[in-house]
Design a protein around this motif. Structure first.
Motif, PDB file in Angstrom:
ATOM      1  N   TRP A 145      -3.154 -12.151  -3.609  1.00 18.87           N
ATOM      2  CA  TRP A 145      -3.274 -11.077  -4.615  1.00 18.87           C
ATOM      3  C   TRP A 145      -4.715 -10.578  -4.653  1.00 18.87           C
ATOM      4  O   TRP A 145      -4.967  -9.379  -4.675  1.00 18.87           O
ATOM      5  N   HIS A 146      -5.641 -11.534  -4.687  1.00 21.67           N
ATOM      6  CA  HIS A 146      -7.058 -11.188  -4.805  1.00 21.67           C
ATOM      7  C   HIS A 146      -7.502 -10.327  -3.624  1.00 21.67           C
ATOM      8  O   HIS A 146      -8.316  -9.406  -3.779  1.00 21.67           O
ATOM      9  N   ALA A 147      -6.939 -10.600  -2.450  1.00 18.89           N
ATOM     10  CA  ALA A 147      -7.307  -9.832  -1.255  1.00 18.89           C
ATOM     11  C   ALA A 147      -6.875  -8.368  -1.362  1.00 18.89           C
ATOM     12  O   ALA A 147      -7.378  -7.515  -0.616  1.00 18.89           O
ATOM     13  N   MET A 148      -5.937  -8.065  -2.274  1.00 12.87           N
ATOM     14  CA  MET A 148      -5.476  -6.685  -2.437  1.00 12.87           C
ATOM     15  C   MET A 148      -6.390  -5.883  -3.372  1.00 12.87           C
ATOM     16  O   MET A 148      -6.193  -4.680  -3.538  1.00 12.87           O
ATOM     17  N   LEU A 149      -7.367  -6.522  -3.988  1.00 16.74           N
ATOM     18  CA  LEU A 149      -8.208  -5.837  -4.981  1.00 16.74           C
ATOM     19  C   LEU A 149      -8.820  -4.534  -4.460  1.00 16.74           C
ATOM     20  O   LEU A 149      -8.757  -3.516  -5.158  1.00 16.74           O
ATOM     21  N   PRO A 150      -9.428  -4.528  -3.268  1.00 10.55           N
ATOM     22  CA  PRO A 150     -10.034  -3.265  -2.810  1.00 10.55           C
ATOM     23  C   PRO A 150      -9.007  -2.152  -2.657  1.00 10.55           C
ATOM     24  O   PRO A 150      -9.283  -0.994  -2.995  1.00 10.55           O
ATOM     25  N   MET A 151      -7.829  -2.489  -2.151  1.00 12.95           N
ATOM     26  CA  MET A 151      -6.799  -1.458  -1.987  1.00 12.95           C
ATOM     27  C   MET A 151      -6.369  -0.924  -3.356  1.00 12.95           C
ATOM     28  O   MET A 151      -6.256   0.290  -3.565  1.00 12.95           O
ATOM     29  N   PHE A 152      -6.133  -1.829  -4.310  1.00 15.57           N
ATOM     30  CA  PHE A 152      -5.755  -1.364  -5.651  1.00 15.57           C
ATOM     31  C   PHE A 152      -6.852  -0.466  -6.231  1.00 15.57           C
ATOM     32  O   PHE A 152      -6.568   0.560  -6.843  1.00 15.57           O
ATOM     33  N   ALA A 153      -8.106  -0.842  -6.043  1.00 14.95           N
ATOM     34  CA  ALA A 153      -9.207  -0.039  -6.585  1.00 14.95           C
ATOM     35  C   ALA A 153      -9.246   1.341  -5.948  1.00 14.95           C
ATOM     36  O   ALA A 153      -9.489   2.345  -6.614  1.00 14.95           O
ATOM     37  N   GLN A 154      -8.972   1.386  -4.655  1.00 18.01           N
ATOM     38  CA  GLN A 154      -8.993   2.668  -3.940  1.00 18.01           C
ATOM     39  C   GLN A 154      -8.017   3.653  -4.564  1.00 18.01           C
ATOM     40  O   GLN A 154      -8.284   4.852  -4.641  1.00 18.01           O
ATOM     41  N   TYR A 155      -6.866   3.149  -5.010  1.00 15.45           N
ATOM     42  CA  TYR A 155      -5.839   4.025  -5.594  1.00 15.45           C
ATOM     43  C   TYR A 155      -5.882   4.031  -7.124  1.00 15.45           C
ATOM     44  O   TYR A 155      -5.004   4.597  -7.759  1.00 15.45           O
ATOM     45  N   HIS A 156      -6.875   3.363  -7.701  1.00 16.38           N
ATOM     46  CA  HIS A 156      -6.960   3.225  -9.168  1.00 16.38           C
ATOM     47  C   HIS A 156      -5.674   2.620  -9.735  1.00 16.38           C
ATOM     48  O   HIS A 156      -5.225   2.978 -10.830  1.00 16.38           O
ATOM     49  N   ALA A 157      -5.068   1.737  -8.977  1.00 14.37           N
ATOM     50  CA  ALA A 157      -3.824   1.097  -9.385  1.00 14.37           C
ATOM     51  C   ALA A 157      -4.118  -0.156 -10.198  1.00 14.37           C
ATOM     52  O   ALA A 157      -5.014  -0.928  -9.862  1.00 14.37           O
ATOM     53  N   ARG A 158      -3.374  -0.317 -11.281  1.00 13.70           N
ATOM     54  CA  ARG A 158      -3.467  -1.546 -12.075  1.00 13.70           C
ATOM     55  C   ARG A 158      -2.079  -2.179 -12.117  1.00 13.70           C
ATOM     56  O   ARG A 158      -1.075  -1.492 -12.326  1.00 13.70           O
ATOM     57  N   VAL A 159      -2.031  -3.473 -11.888  1.00 19.84           N
ATOM     58  CA  VAL A 159      -0.753  -4.158 -11.747  1.00 19.84           C
ATOM     59  C   VAL A 159      -0.746  -5.406 -12.626  1.00 19.84           C
ATOM     60  O   VAL A 159      -1.771  -5.781 -13.204  1.00 19.84           O
ATOM     61  N   GLU A 195       0.836  -1.208   0.000  1.00 19.21           N
ATOM     62  CA  GLU A 195       0.000   0.000   0.000  1.00 19.21           C
ATOM     63  C   GLU A 195       0.871   1.259   0.000  1.00 19.21           C
ATOM     64  O   GLU A 195       0.524   2.239  -0.668  1.00 19.21           O
ATOM     65  N   SER A 196       2.003   1.213   0.692  1.00 23.03           N
ATOM     66  CA  SER A 196       2.899   2.379   0.681  1.00 23.03           C
ATOM     67  C   SER A 196       3.456   2.641  -0.712  1.00 23.03           C
ATOM     68  O   SER A 196       3.625   3.787  -1.126  1.00 23.03           O
ATOM     69  N   VAL A 197       3.753   1.554  -1.431  1.00 19.06           N
ATOM     70  CA  VAL A 197       4.244   1.695  -2.807  1.00 19.06           C
ATOM     71  C   VAL A 197       3.185   2.381  -3.665  1.00 19.06           C
ATOM     72  O   VAL A 197       3.441   3.366  -4.371  1.00 19.06           O
ATOM     73  N   VAL A 198       1.966   1.861  -3.592  1.00 17.47           N
ATOM     74  CA  VAL A 198       0.886   2.381  -4.422  1.00 17.47           C
ATOM     75  C   VAL A 198       0.546   3.821  -4.021  1.00 17.47           C
ATOM     76  O   VAL A 198       0.366   4.697  -4.877  1.00 17.47           O
ATOM     77  N   ALA A 199       0.495   4.076  -2.715  1.00 17.78           N
ATOM     78  CA  ALA A 199       0.175   5.431  -2.247  1.00 17.78           C
ATOM     79  C   ALA A 199       1.263   6.412  -2.666  1.00 17.78           C
ATOM     80  O   ALA A 199       0.975   7.532  -3.102  1.00 17.78           O
ATOM     81  N   GLY A 200       2.518   5.988  -2.565  1.00 15.46           N
ATOM     82  CA  GLY A 200       3.626   6.872  -2.939  1.00 15.46           C
ATOM     83  C   GLY A 200       3.586   7.220  -4.413  1.00 15.46           C
ATOM     84  O   GLY A 200       3.836   8.363  -4.810  1.00 15.46           O
ATOM     85  N   GLU A 222     -11.086 -12.792 -12.116  1.00 19.61           N
ATOM     86  CA  GLU A 222     -11.618 -11.592 -11.453  1.00 19.61           C
ATOM     87  C   GLU A 222     -10.586 -10.471 -11.438  1.00 19.61           C
ATOM     88  O   GLU A 222     -10.925  -9.290 -11.617  1.00 19.61           O
ATOM     89  N   LEU A 223      -9.327 -10.833 -11.219  1.00 21.42           N
ATOM     90  CA  LEU A 223      -8.266  -9.820 -11.264  1.00 21.42           C
ATOM     91  C   LEU A 223      -8.193  -9.197 -12.655  1.00 21.42           C
ATOM     92  O   LEU A 223      -8.075  -7.979 -12.805  1.00 21.42           O
ATOM     93  N   ALA A 224      -8.279 -10.037 -13.684  1.00 23.48           N
ATOM     94  CA  ALA A 224      -8.239  -9.520 -15.058  1.00 23.48           C
ATOM     95  C   ALA A 224      -9.444  -8.621 -15.322  1.00 23.48           C
ATOM     96  O   ALA A 224      -9.311  -7.548 -15.931  1.00 23.48           O
ATOM     97  N   ALA A 225     -10.613  -9.025 -14.845  1.00 17.25           N
ATOM     98  CA  ALA A 225     -11.825  -8.234 -15.083  1.00 17.25           C
ATOM     99  C   ALA A 225     -11.749  -6.879 -14.389  1.00 17.25           C
ATOM    100  O   ALA A 225     -12.382  -5.911 -14.819  1.00 17.25           O
ATOM    101  N   ALA A 226     -10.948  -6.792 -13.330  1.00 15.63           N
ATOM    102  CA  ALA A 226     -10.787  -5.534 -12.606  1.00 15.63           C
ATOM    103  C   ALA A 226      -9.731  -4.644 -13.251  1.00 15.63           C
ATOM    104  O   ALA A 226      -9.408  -3.573 -12.712  1.00 15.63           O
ATOM    105  N   GLY A 227      -9.185  -5.063 -14.378  1.00 20.81           N
ATOM    106  CA  GLY A 227      -8.234  -4.209 -15.102  1.00 20.81           C
ATOM    107  C   GLY A 227      -6.778  -4.569 -14.891  1.00 20.81           C
ATOM    108  O   GLY A 227      -5.888  -3.900 -15.427  1.00 20.81           O
TER     109      GLY A 227
END
Ligand SMILES: [Zn+2]
Length: 237
Positions: free
Chosen positions: A120-134, A78-83, A154-159
């Motif tokens: 990985w799947h458990a990180m989906l909400p955090m990635f969505a919060q930051y509009h991060a795609r990985v 999350e620090s990586v994505v937030a930064g 599901e990860l693919a469908a989320a971008g």
């Protein structure tokens, strides 16, 4: 957990100076990442200094990890994505880079290797919060459960981007030295790739297990993939 001061300080000086982990889009067909797993003790300050460089020079910085809450604390991800988000970096996947997309500003290509699909799947909400795609580079796909496969879809469908990381996680340099590059491709590339394609995935990028590579494995794999991801320590540049 506090980082050892000397290691954190060393990384503060070095991460922005590792030229091979920065690219302008996909100017090279072998791109090189730097691990943010806990064992590398990359400080948040060092990461943010790397993001500052990427922003200033309109580069893509390549970072990777493995298992959230395993090899890397979820809070570090999350620090990586937030930064990156705080500095206005774009997110770019390896598929986008393979298609020739070059972000017109600094960007982060963040990837995860192996097969920690639930984590990985458990990180989906955090990635969505930051509009991060990985990008997720998947190994051992053919040994995964139906639930794993559903979560990857599901990860693919989320971008997010689902790419390839081998069948058996062999060391390409060592295995091809013993069995030839053809043997390496036949035994560690083809089976898992076929299994992924049969399940509807279409990998265009490959991340080397251990980052281990040679010019001969690069040449063979670039007939099957548009891009390869090595690591800072094995980068051809
Ligand atoms: Zn791996």
């Amino acid at each position: 957990m506090a980082l050892p001061a000397t290691i954190a300080l060393a990384c503060n000086r070095t991460l922005p100076e590792f030229d091979d982990i920065y690219s302008i889009g996909a100017e090279h067909r072998v791109l090189c990442g730097y691990s943010v797993d806990d064992k590398n003790s990359v400080s948040i300050d060092a990461l943010n200094a790397g993001f500052e460089r990427a922003r200033a020079q309109r580069e893509t910085v390549h970072l990777y990890a493995h298992k959230p809450s395993g090899t890397v604390q979820s809070s570090t991800i999350e620090s990586v994505v937030a930064g990156a988000s705080d500095r206005g970096l774009a997110y770019v996947t390896y598929r986008e880079l393979a298609m020739g997309a070059v972000p017109n500003k600094g960007a982060l290509a963040l990837s995860f290797d192996d097969h920690a699909v639930s984590e990985w799947h458990a990180m989906l909400p955090m990635f969505a919060q930051y509009h991060a795609r990985v990008t997720f580079f998947v190994s051992a796909f053919q040994f995964g459960t139906p639930q794993d496969r559903a979560m990857l879809h599901e990860l693919a469908a989320a971008g997010h981007d689902i790419e390839y990381h081998s069948t058996n996680h062999f060391n390409a340099e060592q295995y091809s030295a013993a069995n030839g590059v053809e043997g390496y491709v036949a035994n560690d590339i083809e089976p898992g790739l076929a299994a992924m394609r049969a399940d509807g995935f279409d990998p265009v990028a490959f991340a080397y297990p251990f980052g281990a590579r040679t010019e001969m494995t690069d040449a063979a794999l670039l007939t099957k993939f548009t891009l390869l991801r090595a690591i800072h320590y094995t980068c051809p540049r």
